[in-house]
Structures are given as structure tokens and as C-alpha cells.
Design a protein around this motif. Structure first.
Motif, short mmCIF file in Angstrom:
data_model
loop_
_atom_site.label_atom_id
_atom_site.label_comp_id
_atom_site.label_asym_id
_atom_site.label_seq_id
_atom_site.Cartn_x
_atom_site.Cartn_y
_atom_site.Cartn_z
N UNK A 252 3.46 10.86 11.77
CA UNK A 252 2.03 10.62 11.59
C UNK A 252 1.68 9.19 11.91
N UNK A 253 0.40 8.94 12.11
CA UNK A 253 -0.07 7.59 12.36
C UNK A 253 -1.47 7.45 11.79
N UNK A 254 -1.74 6.30 11.15
CA UNK A 254 -3.07 6.10 10.60
C UNK A 254 -3.08 5.02 9.54
N UNK A 255 -4.11 5.04 8.73
CA UNK A 255 -4.28 4.08 7.64
C UNK A 255 -3.17 4.29 6.61
N UNK A 256 -2.51 3.21 6.17
CA UNK A 256 -1.39 3.36 5.23
C UNK A 256 -1.75 4.12 3.96
N UNK A 257 -2.91 3.81 3.39
CA UNK A 257 -3.30 4.46 2.15
C UNK A 257 -3.52 5.96 2.34
N UNK A 258 -4.17 6.33 3.45
CA UNK A 258 -4.44 7.75 3.70
C UNK A 258 -3.14 8.51 4.00
N UNK A 259 -2.26 7.89 4.78
CA UNK A 259 -1.00 8.55 5.10
C UNK A 259 -0.17 8.80 3.83
N UNK A 260 -0.05 7.78 3.00
CA UNK A 260 0.77 7.93 1.81
C UNK A 260 0.14 8.91 0.82
N UNK A 261 -1.19 8.97 0.78
CA UNK A 261 -1.84 9.94 -0.10
C UNK A 261 -1.47 11.36 0.32
N UNK A 262 -1.48 11.61 1.63
CA UNK A 262 -1.11 12.93 2.14
C UNK A 262 0.35 13.24 1.84
N UNK B 236 12.16 14.18 -6.48
CA UNK B 236 12.00 13.12 -7.49
C UNK B 236 11.43 11.85 -6.87
N UNK B 237 10.58 11.17 -7.62
CA UNK B 237 10.06 9.88 -7.19
C UNK B 237 10.52 8.76 -8.12
N UNK C 36 0.83 -1.21 0.00
CA UNK C 36 0.00 0.00 0.00
C UNK C 36 0.86 1.26 0.00
N UNK C 37 1.93 1.23 0.80
CA UNK C 37 2.82 2.39 0.89
C UNK C 37 3.56 2.59 -0.43
N UNK C 38 4.11 1.51 -0.98
CA UNK C 38 4.84 1.60 -2.24
C UNK C 38 3.93 2.10 -3.36
N UNK C 39 2.71 1.58 -3.41
CA UNK C 39 1.77 2.00 -4.44
C UNK C 39 1.33 3.44 -4.24
N UNK C 40 1.09 3.81 -2.99
CA UNK C 40 0.62 5.17 -2.70
C UNK C 40 1.67 6.23 -3.01
N UNK C 41 2.93 5.90 -2.71
CA UNK C 41 4.01 6.86 -2.97
C UNK C 41 4.53 6.79 -4.40
N UNK C 42 4.30 5.64 -5.03
CA UNK C 42 4.86 5.45 -6.36
C UNK C 42 6.35 5.19 -6.30
N UNK C 43 6.81 4.62 -5.20
CA UNK C 43 8.24 4.38 -4.99
C UNK C 43 8.41 3.19 -4.05
N UNK C 44 9.21 2.21 -4.45
CA UNK C 44 9.48 1.06 -3.60
C UNK C 44 10.40 1.44 -2.45
N UNK C 45 10.20 0.79 -1.31
CA UNK C 45 11.06 1.00 -0.16
C UNK C 45 11.90 -0.23 0.12
N UNK C 46 12.54 -0.22 1.29
CA UNK C 46 13.42 -1.32 1.71
C UNK C 46 13.04 -1.76 3.10
N UNK C 47 12.96 -3.08 3.30
CA UNK C 47 12.70 -3.61 4.64
C UNK C 47 13.94 -3.44 5.49
N UNK C 48 13.76 -2.87 6.69
CA UNK C 48 14.86 -2.60 7.59
C UNK C 48 14.65 -3.35 8.90
N UNK C 49 15.72 -3.53 9.70
CA UNK C 49 15.55 -4.17 11.01
C UNK C 49 14.53 -3.42 11.86
N UNK C 50 13.87 -4.15 12.75
CA UNK C 50 12.87 -3.54 13.63
C UNK C 50 11.50 -3.43 13.00
N UNK D 184 2.33 11.94 -0.45
CA UNK D 184 2.59 12.09 -1.89
C UNK D 184 2.11 13.45 -2.39
N UNK D 185 0.92 13.87 -1.93
CA UNK D 185 0.41 15.17 -2.34
C UNK D 185 1.30 16.30 -1.84
#
Length: 306
Positions: free
Chosen positions: A129-139, A150-151, A27-41, A141-142
Motif C-alpha cells: 500500500x501507499x498513502x498517508x501514514x495515519x490512514x495506512x496504519x488505521x487500515x 498479538x500487538x 505516526x506508524x508506531x502510534x497507529x499500530x500500537x507497536x514500536x518498530x525498528x529502523x532498518x537500512x535503506x 490495525x483494523x
């Protein structure tokens, strides 16, 4: 009486997040349009380096990995996610981004400089921030859409040969004109090469929390030391020391006595435990001298052993 399924009971007993890892990360990757990386923790971190900016300081062309690396780090909390981040912005972008974040319920926890004399000047906005992944990433990204962040792929700005290598192997050969073994020995901690910069992260001895939630090092709780070669035998360094109140002035003294300039002292979080201060610094000098000065400062801090 409500009967819980065995899966739900197991989740309560072991504290498994209600969100599936693949689900919320996608959801985060799709919402931001950018892949992330899994980190420890359990952190999912998305890097957004300002490869569009050409910043110089004291004649040094600043690589994005040295001091222009915007990032957002996400961690699941029940059926929601928490985000913390550091956004690199030009002065003209600040209020456009800030207004959209506030409207979307993402908090601004700090806004300040990291460097002095940089051209063009850059500012750094810390968010929470804290909340629904889709809503957070929409905010997010906007808001970032109001800047020129750059994305695109991390390969932006590299040679065609390196881009081709990345597309076929999934990575870019990491090289830096520094004796990293000597740096590791002097600093007492090992680093890694990223984008032509040697990066060393050093954890504090105690756990860091914000509003009662643990903040892993990948969310900004670790000391960050970045070293970029500038000419034969010389290197520029910047980053931030993460300090308790009693460590601030001993570290200032150690840095200044070794020719390293202190450029800012401030907070990044609002409800951190213990209360922490972030000290930014700058030097462009003999590499061995720079490393010795950084080690003198590290010796004033309660750090974890590697």
C-alpha cells in the motif's frame, strides 16, 4: 513567480523525503500500537510474531521466529509512505482480514502456504500500500484486529526472568543450541540469533524494484534461511529463496538432492523487477547435512557478497 525557501530547494536537490523521520515513524508506531525498528535503506519495520499460535510440523514445535513472523515494513516516498508486509493468518482469519484491507485501499499481492502438514495450518498474506501514514496504519490495525495477531511486546511467551531482563536492559539474551560459526562457514554468510532461531538473510546481486521503487532486503527482497535446533545434532529449517526464472529448477534440484523438501513456489509481488519467484522449503535433519544442502542451493543463485 513562486519563490522556494532554501530548505525546500535543498530538499529537492538532495531528494530528502518531505516527511520528517521522527514524525512518520511515530505516526506508524502510534497507529499500530507497536514500536518498530529502523532498518537500512530508510525502512521502519514492525514485527508482529504470532506468539498466540502453537503450530507443530512433523513433531517439531515451530517457534515464531522460524515460520510465524508477521511483519510490516514502511518506507517514505515524498510526503507518503509505502508499506509491504507478510501476514501470518489461520484459515478462519483470511477473508476477515482481506476484506478490511481491500476496503482501506491496501492491495493483496499474494496469498499462499509456506509449509506443508503444519497443524494448525497457516497461510501467508502479502500486502502492499501507499498513502498517508495515519490512514495506512488505521487500515492495517483494523484489518489485523479481525485476527488474533498479538500487538504486545516481543517478550510475550518468555520466562519471567527474561521479561525482567528485557525491561531493565532493553533486550533479551539471545541463545541457540547450534554451532553458528560452522553454519556461517558452510553457508558463506553470517546470521544472527532471534527468538531461539538462527536467521541468515542473503541479498541478491541485483537491486530489486517494485513499480519502479527499490525494495530493500528488510522489505522482503532477500533470501531468508531460518534454522531451529530440534534435538542434539539436528535442526529444522525453513524460509524462502528469492529466484529469477532460470534459477528456479536448479535450486529445486539442489534442495531435493540434499533431502530438503520444496513446499511452495510462487510470487510475493505484482510489479517486481526482475520478475522473482519465492521458493519455500522444509527439512528436519542432521544439522551439517541441512547446512550443506542449503549451501548447494545458494550456489545456484546470483547473490551479493557480504
Amino acid at each position: 513567480m513562486r519563490i522556494l525557501t532554501s530548505v525546500a530547494v535543498l530538499g529537492l536537490l538532495v531528494g530528502t523525503p518531505a516527511l520528517s523521520a521522527e514524525g512518520w515513524q511515530q505516526e506508524i508506531a502510534s497507529g499500530l500500537g507497536k514500536q518498530g525498528t529502523e532498518m537500512p535503506g530508510g525502512v521502519y519495520r514492525v514485527g508482529l510474531p504470532r506468539t498466540d499460535l502453537n503450530v507443530t510440523l512433523d513433531g517439531v514445535a515451530i517457534k515464531p521466529a522460524l515460520a510465524l513472523g508477521s511483519w510490516l515494513a514502511f518506507k517514505p516516498i515524498g510526503n507518503e509512505v509505502m508499506v509491504m508486509g507478510d501476514l501470518v493468518l489461520t484459515q478462519e482469519e483470511i477473508n476477515l482480514v482481506l476484506m478490511r484491507l481491500e476496503q482501506g485501499g491496501v492491495e493483496i499481492t499474494a496469498l499462499h502456504n509456506h509449509l506443508l502438514r503444519a497443524e494448525p495450518a497457516t497461510m501467508y498474506m502479502h500486502v502492499h500500500g501507499q498513502g498517508d501514514p495515519a490512514k495506512l496504519t488505521a487500515t492495517l490495525k483494523e484489518a489485523l484486529g479481525a485476527s488474533k495477531t498479538p500487538f504486545g511486546a516481543e517478550t510475550a511467551g518468555i520466562s519471567p526472568q527474561a521479561a525482567e531482563q528485557a525491561s531493565t536492559t532493553g533486550s533479551i539474551a539471545q541463545k541457540v543450541d547450534l554451532d553458528t560459526a560452522v553454519l556461517d562457514q558452510t553457508l558463506g554468510h553470517k546470521g544472527k540469533v532471534n527468538g531461539g532461531v538462527y536467521q541468515v538473510n542473503v541479498r541478491r546481486a541485483e537491486a530489486v524494484k517494485d513499480s519502479g521503487m527499490e525494495v530493500p532486503e528488510s522489505m522482503g527482497s532477500a533470501i531468508a534461511i531460518n534454522i531451529q535446533p530440534t534435538e542434539p545434532g539436528k535442526a529444522a529449517t525453513t524460509g524462502d529463496f528469492v529466484l529469477t526464472a532460470n534459477e528456479v529448477n536448479p535450486v529445486i534440484k539442489a534442495l531435493q538432492s540434499n533431502g530438503i523438501e520444496v513446499t511452495a513456489v510462487h510470487n510475493h509481488m505484482l510489479n517486481d523487477e526482475p520478475r522473482l519467484f519465492f521458493m519455500h522449503f522444509w527439512a528436519n535433519d542432521d544439522t551439517a547435512k541441512v547446512a550443506k544442502g542449503l549451501r548447494a542451493a545458494l550456489d545456484q543463485v546470483k547473490t551479493a557478497k557480504d
